[in-house]
Design an enzyme around this catalytic site. Sequence first.
Site, PDB file in Angstrom:
ATOM      1  N   TYR A 151       0.835  -1.206   0.000  1.00  0.00           N
ATOM      2  CA  TYR A 151       0.000   0.000   0.000  1.00  0.00           C
ATOM      3  C   TYR A 151       0.869   1.256   0.000  1.00  0.00           C
ATOM      4  CZ  TYR A 151      -3.459   3.433   1.568  1.00  0.00           C
ATOM      5  OH  TYR A 151      -4.268   4.545   1.676  1.00  0.00           O
ATOM      6  N   THR A 188     -12.471   4.062   7.512  1.00  0.00           N
ATOM      7  CA  THR A 188     -13.212   3.651   6.325  1.00  0.00           C
ATOM      8  C   THR A 188     -13.069   2.142   6.148  1.00  0.00           C
ATOM      9  OG1 THR A 188     -11.302   3.962   4.878  1.00  0.00           O
ATOM     10  CG2 THR A 188     -12.745   5.867   5.215  1.00  0.00           C
TER      11      THR A 188
END
Length: 255
Positions: A151, A188
């Site tokens: 990521y 999220t």
Amino acid sequence: MQISGNVAIVTGSARGLGRSFAETLLARGAKVCLSDVDAEKGLETEKELQAAHGADNVVFVKCDVTKDEDYNKLWDTATEKLGPVMLLVNNAGIGNEKNWQLTMDINVGGCIRGTNLALERMGANKGGSGGVVVNVASIAGLKVVPFGPVYASSKHAIVGYSRSLGHEFYYGINKVKVQCLCPSFVQTDLLVNSKANAFSPEVAAVLGKIAGTFKYMSAETVSEGLIKLIEDGKNGGCLVVEAEKEPYYVEPPLA
């Protein structure tokens, strides 16, 4: 850039940060084309935002950002339904350390695909009027992130790509600003799923222990940072948004 009266595309906007970006832009007077690979949730969000901001100001288009044909259809539909696009927010992204190819395809490939299309469609050298592209990276794109190497790598790539295309050399040609937004932790789905998609069992175990120590922000806080970047940010600007801090710009380590 003035937001009111202009048309924006926001990818990955069925939920989470992307939805918050869309709502904030609509509240500032923009028209917004929502897009997401999740058509069911996207249409639900479209209905809700049309009810709040007017049916003529919001449209949803399904888009897989790894596909050229989807992105072209997205842009064509946004222009047909809402008018000439002046702002693109490349927000679609995932954090799957196990499937590194998919993470790179969506995070980096989607960002580059969208930006290149924006330059083709908005570029003054291509008959357009110029515009703004905001690529959503992460604070993980500016520091060492041992518990999310894939990521972090994708976000470092987005930062480098945005800063490089945000050079005055390109702006002099196309009149399109390319900027980068680097938020810290937001609660999220991407963050919630990080443990399940961790790089290794050892990393998953650590994430389970440290998740409660993070300082989280609301999506609305990040959205205000987006507005600041669009309205005041320079070409190539990289804005960091962290919890309990004022948003701040970060310059490249080497000029």
